[in-house]
Design an enzyme around this catalytic site. Structure first.
Site, short mmCIF file in Angstrom:
data_model
loop_
_atom_site.label_atom_id
_atom_site.label_comp_id
_atom_site.label_asym_id
_atom_site.label_seq_id
_atom_site.Cartn_x
_atom_site.Cartn_y
_atom_site.Cartn_z
N LYS A 284 27.24 40.14 29.84
CA LYS A 284 28.72 40.12 30.47
C LYS A 284 29.39 41.14 29.87
O LYS A 284 29.78 40.94 28.84
CB LYS A 284 29.20 38.81 30.50
CG LYS A 284 30.38 38.31 31.17
CD LYS A 284 30.88 36.93 31.31
CE LYS A 284 32.24 36.62 32.10
NZ LYS A 284 33.31 37.37 31.67
N ASP B 126 40.41 33.80 23.12
CA ASP B 126 40.02 32.25 22.90
C ASP B 126 41.30 31.20 22.92
O ASP B 126 41.05 30.28 23.56
CB ASP B 126 39.96 32.30 21.19
CG ASP B 126 38.56 31.72 20.85
OD1 ASP B 126 37.77 31.63 21.79
OD2 ASP B 126 38.39 31.21 19.76
N GLU C 75 31.97 46.57 36.06
CA GLU C 75 33.18 46.46 35.05
C GLU C 75 33.57 47.99 34.53
O GLU C 75 32.47 48.91 34.45
CB GLU C 75 32.46 45.60 33.86
CG GLU C 75 33.44 44.75 33.28
CD GLU C 75 34.06 43.39 33.99
OE1 GLU C 75 33.86 43.27 34.96
OE2 GLU C 75 34.64 42.75 33.20
S1 IVH Z 1 28.70 38.80 38.56
C1 IVH Z 1 29.92 37.13 42.40
N1 IVH Z 1 27.66 40.13 36.51
O1 IVH Z 1 32.92 38.88 34.63
C2 IVH Z 1 29.57 37.35 41.14
N2 IVH Z 1 30.01 39.63 36.63
O2 IVH Z 1 34.44 36.25 34.29
C3 IVH Z 1 30.55 37.77 40.18
N3 IVH Z 1 31.43 40.66 34.56
O3 IVH Z 1 34.61 38.75 37.69
C4 IVH Z 1 30.53 38.80 39.13
N4 IVH Z 1 29.71 41.20 33.52
O4 IVH Z 1 34.19 40.94 36.30
C5 IVH Z 1 28.78 39.79 37.07
N5 IVH Z 1 26.94 41.16 34.61
C6 IVH Z 1 27.94 40.67 35.28
C7 IVH Z 1 29.16 40.78 34.68
C8 IVH Z 1 30.38 40.09 35.22
C9 IVH Z 1 31.15 41.07 33.33
C10 IVH Z 1 32.74 40.07 34.91
C11 IVH Z 1 33.23 40.12 36.42
C12 IVH Z 1 33.57 38.78 36.67
C13 IVH Z 1 33.99 38.07 35.37
C14 IVH Z 1 33.88 36.57 35.46
#
Ligand code: IVH
Length: 707
Positions: free
Chosen positions: A120, A41, A175
């Protein structure tokens, strides 16, 4: 949902330069060794402050600035990525999501055909290269263009198989994180090997993945969120919808969120995506792993292609950020409290800190061993974690923020309540006097609502009775005599007679209430009812061994062990209750025909050794004819209609009278959720799991014969 969070105010160029330096150092720690001095945060607020200052002063932007850079500009690694590993842009509210979606549709000039919505994961991005089905290389995200080779991590990561089910040449992206259990295990192993504890699961995963030679073992978990063709090997991957790619990945045997309660879904409207955001947010607290948001993606390859990417992030995906559940604060002191069972429990007093909408001042510390294992000190900066209704807990000290002024946590050498010895033979320390140490608290509990429900026995009166030497436990209440009571201050004839009448009345309470009054650890009203119905008599309960207890719904080996141990410890108290003529049978319950459960209790009151309790018909519930037979029912929110006046305990009793089993948490085994006003996360979870949901009024109608 949350509003867009604030940002750190930066007033001049010097403050801006400082802020850039702090953010760059924090990003380097976050993506490197993983121990940043700023929580997520605080980091996000700082970067937003930097961005705001730069928007006002575009000519003064420093080249080091973390804005607009993947990984905040923290660069590690020299393995080029096949395709850049991008970051995600964020929204923080339903309005933010809607306007992002509208912007995307304007850009592609048509409605997005289908959305996919998924958690995420809160870990670190990894690219896993498979050639002909074999895992050959692991690379971190690094600066998004090139990352670090961490192939030495192969074999430490659950869900990332060494060999896929098909001989595909493909790059999985996903991840790597530690589940809560993996984090606990990792810190036990790490501190056991003499290293400082990891501050949180994320930094634990980052640190563990980058460390090459370590003399302790840790495990992590991989969640794939995408796949790309590798080495120019032609596949149809590039033209498949994201949801289809995810299904392929799972089919190859790599782990995805599909097997979790927050599996990805697809939907046609952004409003449905918003509903799924709420459902995932509601499930967050109960998950085995950390999530820090929800990712919404345009599902079809054609929509993605047309939207394209910025230098930092794809335009076809967005992260809906959830409020942080972890913050860094100071450990001010540790209090040692003695509970009603004599357990001596440490509690951390924290510099108050707001986490996800509530201010945290205390956190549980479990036991003295736990404090030693975590190497906590007074004055430490600590990471605190809170999710939903979970009691906040300290994850670990942030060791690199130590100044040297921290002091050891004082560990009591005698019971902090009565000064007697401490029994430290178990993990959870106990006063050697056991329940007698805090007799007032255990008597108060025994006579409370839901147990014996004796009116006129408040804490002061109990204290008075204990001080006068008239009682040492609640069984002594049943042998109290009139004259000594009359000698007490503030005890006139009327109050004495009323009290004695109330105590006499309590002798006839059902077994489940008497059993609950014993205050066995982890055994409240609902569990006591199940035990009393199952065994029917106190004799049968006393004769039960660990196996016999496990036949009761909801009793596993650990709880069964506690029950056997505590019932043996409480034998003198139970004997006194029996001798005083307190009822020891459960009306309507039938004894189980368990072989070998002979009665060994010292005396019995009105119980037969087999079959139905004397003079009682078998309960209707045993015939399966009741409206809630075989159903597991959860109640949430405030009750209205005919249930408005009932306490939660009384609603649970109603459920059980109607043949059901009451439970406090929603799971796949839940048959029905009674959702009253202001029902929150339990309702969202029930919706997600497809559990039947009913209103208090409909429910009251269903069980009207038992109200
Ligand atoms: S998509 C090109 N899907 O969040 C698309 N990312 O803050 C990029 N992450 O770099 C990633 N869960 O490391 C995607 N379901 C998810 C995710 C995810 C975690 C991470 C990933 C990304 C970061 C961005």
């Amino acid at each position: 949902m949350s509003e867009t969070p604030g940002f750190t105010e930066i007033s001049d160029q010097a403050a801006y330069a400082d802020a850039v330096q702090t953010a760059v150092a924090a990003a380097a720690a976050y993506y490197g060794e993983g121990d940043s001095g700023l929580d997520d945060d605080a980091f996000d607020r700082l970067v937003r402050g930097i961005a705001a200052y730069e928007a006002e002063h575009p000519d003064h932007v420093l080249p080091d600035s973390p804005t607009g850079k993947v990984a905040g500009g923290a660069v590690v690694g020299d393995v080029p990525h096949t395709v850049p590993m991008l970051s995600l842009d964020n929204v923080f509210s339903a309005e933010g999501l809607e306007s992002w979606a509208a912007g995307l549709e304007r850009r592609i000039g048509r409605p997005v055909e289908q959305w996919s919505v998924e958690p995420k994961l809160d870990g670190l991005a990894i690219s896993a290269r498979y050639r002909e089905g074999r895992l050959v290389q692991l690379v971190t995200r690094g600066d998004g263009v090139a990352g670090e080779d961490v192939s030495h991590g192969i074999g430490m990561i659950a869900g990332l198989p060494g060999r896929l089910a098909e001989p595909v040449t493909v790059e999985l992206r996903g991840e790597v994180l530690m589940t809560h259990a993996q984090f606990e295990d990792a810190n036990t192993a790490r501190t056991g090997a003499g290293y400082p504890a990891f501050a949180n699961p994320r930094s634990a995963a980052a640190g563990s993945l980058r460390a090459r030679d370590r003399d302790y073992q840790v495990e992590m978990t991989f969640f794939a969120y995408g796949a790309l063709p590798l080495d120019g090997v032609v596949t149809e991957l590039a033209s498949l919808p994201h949801s289809e790619i995810m299904a392929r990945i799972a089919g190859w045997g790599a782990h995805t969120s599909a097997t979790t309660p927050v599996a990805g879904i697809t939907c046609k409207q952004i409003t449905e995506a918003q509903d799924q955001v709420a459902a995932i947010a509601g499930l967050r607290a109960g998950l085995e792993f950390g999530i820090d948001g929800i990712v919404i993606k345009a599902d079809l390859a054609a929509d993605q292609e047309q939207a394209g990417n910025s230098s930092r992030a794809p335009r076809w995906a967005i992260a809906y950020k959830l409020p942080a559940t972890e913050k860094i604060t100071r450990l001010l002191e540790v209090e040692w409290n003695v509970g009603r069972t004599g357990i001596i429990a440490p509690r951390a007093v924290l510099d108050p800190v707001e986490v996800d909408g509530s201010v945290i001042t205390y956190a549980t510390l479990h036991n003295a061993g736990d404090i030693a294992r975590r190497d906590l000190k007074i004055g430490d900066h600590v990471t605190v974690y809170k999710a939903g209704d979970v009691i906040p807990r300290i994850e670990a000290p942030v060791v690199h923020l130590r100044t040297g002024a921290e002091t050891p946590i004082p560990i009591p050498e005698s019971c902090p309540r009565c000064g007697d010895e401490i029994d430290d033979s178990q993990k959870r320390w106990r006063c050697a006097k056991g329940r007698a140490c805090h007799a007032i608290a255990s008597v108060r509990y025994a006579v409370g609502r839901g147990q014996l429900d004796i009116e006129g026995l408040g804490e002061n009166r109990i204290d008075q009775l204990v001080q006068a030497g008239l009682i040492t436990d609640f069984a002594d209440l049943f042998t109290l005599e009139r004259d000594p009571l009359l000698e007490l201050e503030r005890m006139g004839e009327t109050s004495t007679d009323n009290l004695l009448a109330a105590i006499e009345g309590a002798k006839a309470k059902e077994l489940n209430k008497v059993f609950c009054a014993l205050g066995i650890r982890g055994t409240g009203s609902s569990m006591s009812r199940r035990i009393a119905r199952h065994f029917a008599t106190m004799d049968a309960i006393r004769a039960a061994d660990i196996d016999a207890f496990q036949e009761v719904d909801g009793v596993g080996p650990e709880r069964a062990g506690v029950l056997v141990e505590e019932i043996a410890e409480l034998a003198p108290l139970i004997d006194k209750l029996v001798a005083a003529g307190v009822n020891m049978t459960e009306p309507g319950a039938t004894r189980p025909a368990t072989p070998g459960s002979s009665t060994t209790g010292s005396s019995t009151t009105g119980s037969s050794t087999t079959g139905t309790v004397e003079g009682e018909e078998p309960a209707e519930s045993d015939t399966g004819a009741l409206p809630l037979s075989g159903m597991s029912v959860v109640v949430t929110g405030s009750m209205t209609g005919p249930l408005a006046e009932l306490s939660r305990n009384e609603v649970n009793e109603l459920i059980e009278r109607a043949g059901g089993r009451s439970s406090s948490s929603v799971s796949a085994r839940t048959s029905l959720l009674v959702a009253g006003e202001k029902a929150g996360s339990k309702k969202a979870k029930a919706e997600k799991l497809g559990v039947e949901i009913t209103t208090p009024e409909e429910f009251a109608d269903r069980v009207k014969d038992h109200l």
